[in-house]
Each structure stands twice: as C-alpha cells, then as structure tokens.
Design an enzyme around this catalytic site. Sequence first.
Site, PDB file in Angstrom:
ATOM      1  N   ASP A 194       9.388   2.647  -0.106  1.00 11.21           N
ATOM      2  CA  ASP A 194       8.344   3.320   0.655  1.00 11.21           C
ATOM      3  C   ASP A 194       8.486   2.886   2.108  1.00 11.21           C
ATOM      4  OD1 ASP A 194       6.156   4.375   1.867  1.00 11.21           O
ATOM      5  OD2 ASP A 194       4.662   3.538   0.484  1.00 11.21           O
TER       6      ASP A 194
ATOM      7  N   TYR B 265       0.857  -1.191   0.000  1.00  7.14           N
ATOM      8  CA  TYR B 265       0.000   0.000   0.000  1.00  7.14           C
ATOM      9  C   TYR B 265       0.886   1.231   0.000  1.00  7.14           C
ATOM     10  CZ  TYR B 265      -3.420   3.489   1.585  1.00  7.14           C
ATOM     11  OH  TYR B 265      -4.227   4.608   1.695  1.00  7.14           O
TER      12      TYR B 265
ATOM     13  N   LYS C 173       4.353   8.769   9.046  1.00  8.18           N
ATOM     14  CA  LYS C 173       4.096   8.187  10.372  1.00  8.18           C
ATOM     15  C   LYS C 173       5.081   8.651  11.465  1.00  8.18           C
ATOM     16  CE  LYS C 173       1.045   4.886   8.373  1.00  8.18           C
ATOM     17  NZ  LYS C 173       1.058   4.058   7.197  1.00  8.18           N
TER      18      LYS C 173
HETATM   19  C1  LIG Z   1       0.432   4.563   5.783  1.00  9.30           C
HETATM   20  C2  LIG Z   1       1.185   4.347   4.544  1.00  9.30           C
HETATM   21  C3  LIG Z   1       1.085   5.221   3.439  1.00  9.30           C
HETATM   22  C4  LIG Z   1       0.099   6.344   3.399  1.00  9.30           C
HETATM   23  O1  LIG Z   1       0.338   7.299   4.375  1.00  9.30           O
HETATM   24  P1  LIG Z   1      -0.852   8.295   4.811  1.00  9.30           P
HETATM   25  O2  LIG Z   1      -0.204   9.218   5.800  1.00  9.30           O
HETATM   26  O3  LIG Z   1      -1.925   7.436   5.383  1.00  9.30           O
HETATM   27  O4  LIG Z   1      -1.305   9.010   3.599  1.00  9.30           O
HETATM   28  C5  LIG Z   1       1.910   5.007   2.356  1.00  9.30           C
HETATM   29  N1  LIG Z   1       2.782   3.985   2.323  1.00  9.30           N
HETATM   30  C6  LIG Z   1       2.901   3.120   3.351  1.00  9.30           C
HETATM   31  C7  LIG Z   1       3.892   2.021   3.268  1.00  9.30           C
HETATM   32  C8  LIG Z   1       2.093   3.252   4.479  1.00  9.30           C
HETATM   33  O5  LIG Z   1       2.190   2.365   5.469  1.00  9.30           O
END
Ligand SMILES: *Cc1c(COP(=O)(O)O)cnc(C)c1O
Length: 431
Positions: free
Chosen positions: A239, A144, A267
């Site tokens: 990511d 994701y 995060k």
């Molecule tokens: C949470 C997450 C996102 C998206 O971040 P948001 O702050 O919710 O937009 C993108 N990539 C990874 C791997 C994530 O865990």
Amino acid sequence: MSYKKSEEAFKEAFSVIPGGVDSPVRAFSSVGGTPPFIDRGEGGYIIDIDGNRYIDFVQSWGPLIFGHCDSDIEKAVIDRVKKGLSFGAPTLVETKLAKRIVELFPNIDKVRFVSSGTEAVMSAIRLARGYSKRDDFIKFSGCYHGHSDSLLVQAGSGMATFGSPSSPGVPADLTKHTLLARYNDIESVEKCFSDSRDGVACVIIEPIAGNMGLVPADEEFLVELRELCNRYGALLIFDEVMSGFRASLRGSQEFTDVKADIVTFGKVIGGGMPVGAFGANRDIMSHLSPEGAIYQAGTLSGNPIAMSAGLASLEKLISNPDIYSTLEKRAKRLMEGFKEASREFNIPMVTEVRGSMFGFFFSDKAVKNFDDALKNNSELFAKFHGAMLKRGIYLACSSYETGFVSTQTTDDMIEEAILMARESLREIVES
Ligand SMILES: *Cc1c(COP(=O)(O)O)cnc(C)c1O
C-alpha cells in the site's frame, strides 16, 4: 494570533456536519483547540480565514509535493475543465497517466484508477481474494489502509491473531478473515499464516508505514515477508497510497529490492484531486472486470480533471528526479534541527526521514512497530503542536501522522520551523 473567524466557522460547521469536519483527524481532537479554517494556499504556505499564515507541513496529508497553486498543475486542470467535467466514458488522459506508472514499475503492467486510496485498497484486496480464491488476509497493526469494513480492524483480546472491528457498524463477520500481525516482526506473520484455516489470499503492508508516525519496514523483514508469501502462495500488496511518489519516484522501491504483486497508489498521483489506483502484472489484472470476473467500477473513476492534475504532477516528477534528494536534504535538516532543540531541553526525541516524508516521536527508544509508537509522549506532542501552530508552523495534528516537505518548502522555511520548535519547547519547559 486570533482564531475568531475559525472558532465561529467551526461552531457553524458543527451544527450541520458531524464534528464539524468531513474526516475525523481534521477536528484536532487529539491535540485540542480549534482547527484553523483554510482560505487559501500559496506555495509552501496556507492562510486561514483569520488571515494567519502558516508554513504547511501537512500538504493535504501528502498529495501536494509541489506545494499549493503550482502553475503547471493549475494550468492542466483549467485547460481540462473547459472541455467538460466528466463523461463516464474513456478519455486519453487515463491511458497517459497509466503509461507513466507502468513505465516506472517493472512489477506493474496494468493500472485501474479509482477516486480514493480507500477504494484502491478495497479493490486490491478483492482482486487478491478473487485471484487466489481464498478469503483470509493479513494486515499489520498500526498500518492504515483506508476506512473500508474489512480493514477497520484492531487486535482482538489477548494473543488472538484474528482481528475484531475497530468501529461500530463493522460486523465481526466481516473482519473474521482479517488476521493481524506486528510490523517488523516476521514470527507474528508466520503465526497468522499457520492460524489461517481457509488459506491466506494476501498480505497487505505499508512498506514505509506513515500512519503510526513514520516507521519504515526493515529490509530483512520485507525479504522474509516476500519469502513467506511465496511459500504459502499468497499475494503481497504494497500500500503505497502515501509513500508512492513521495518517498521517491518509485515509492518504497528505491529503498527495497522486494517487489509486491499488487501496488496501491493515491495522494500524490492525484496532484491534490481525488484519485486512487492499483496495479499489478498482466495476469493478475486480467481477472478484473470486464476482462475477468472480479467486479470493480466507479462512475467518476479516471475523472479527466483529476487525471490531468495527476499527470501534470507525475510528468514534473519524472522530468526532475533530483527533486527527491533536495526534499530529503530539507526533511533531514528539519529533523536534525528538531532533535537539537529537544536535546537542549533534555527532551527525548527520535526522528525518521524517507524522501520528502518525515516523522518524530517524543520517545527515547527507536520505534519499530505500533506498540513502540504508542509509548510516545502524546501529551507533550499536543502542547508542542499548539505552540508551533501559534508560531505559524502547521504540523499534522497527531503524533501518529507523517509530515511532508514540498518543493515550495524553502531552506529558510525549514530554519524558521527549527527556530520555532526551539521556542515552543522552551515555552513548554518553562511553563
Ligand atoms: C491515506 C491512505 C489511505 C486512504 O486513502 P484515502 O484517499 O484517504 O481514502 C490508504 N492507505 C494509506 C497507506 C494511506 O496513507
């Protein structure tokens, strides 16, 4: 445990907010029941509006590595708030936070801050496309990367490498450049490269996947992925919105020698405030506006309150690097305990730990990719989730999410959670 106030609050929210929530997972759709509305956090606990107290293994989906109401982060935010909330002009704290990140990552010379992980990834993809002057990119099913159009992609029919939109409202025209490969399967990546007509700008991967449950990439796979990218002149994007500063101080980089060209964060680097970031070497970043032509912007980007929360968190992590081994020990104990409990009732379970991240599947086979993950017993998970919740253990409400321990998750809390796991499974087996 009574959920009366939460039930009423959920109904009321439902009348004015779609599904009653501002992010779908919060609605508990995959486990059923009413999501507790949260009143406050206290260290390793959250307390809902009915007064129920839970050990929090979600931690706002990752950001809160110091738990709730950490006094240093709180102070940094409050001190900063008194000077004004936002200016849309440069502030010193942005440079400070950027420097911390640059010092930790040899492959990052410059960083740009945004307000969410979604934005960080969306911008990183644009940067890779603008830099390479190619349109196609490769992603992995089960990873994701936020909810921007070209990343909301699922496998097309049959063996198609070209993805189709996974949500209405995303035109197929916008996903036709997104090629889908299988996690930990290098041949599927090679096929994407050879199927691409316009050339591949980049490959984006969660090097420690946390959005199909916790599924780390094999080292050999990452090495081969790096080689393929080099061979085809494509950029590699890690990511690390979830794993950055969570799996270790350097995210996946403690676990692999492979270096990405662009890294995204979110995060933890916001300490609980909305922050995302992406970074790369000087050459790649120089293509970004205003140095270069690739446009990217944000009214609240680098917001000083959010930057202050992030800086306070990162400074604490950098000055206490042993935090990660302590957290990993606790996460491992938790997973061992869950496994022992499930063995007692002959329930198959596989577990995984990376630093402060943990994951478990009700499955008898190691999970290497999304297809494996889908084979878990999600019905059992839903029952387990509900049984744990009413015993005061707040787990992520889907078997495809990762759990977290924070510095406030004590050994006693871990033992409590293990005990409750045993009782929950006993209740499920005996009912
Ligand atoms: C949470 C997450 C996102 C998206 O971040 P948001 O702050 O919710 O937009 C993108 N990539 C990874 C791997 C994530 O865990």
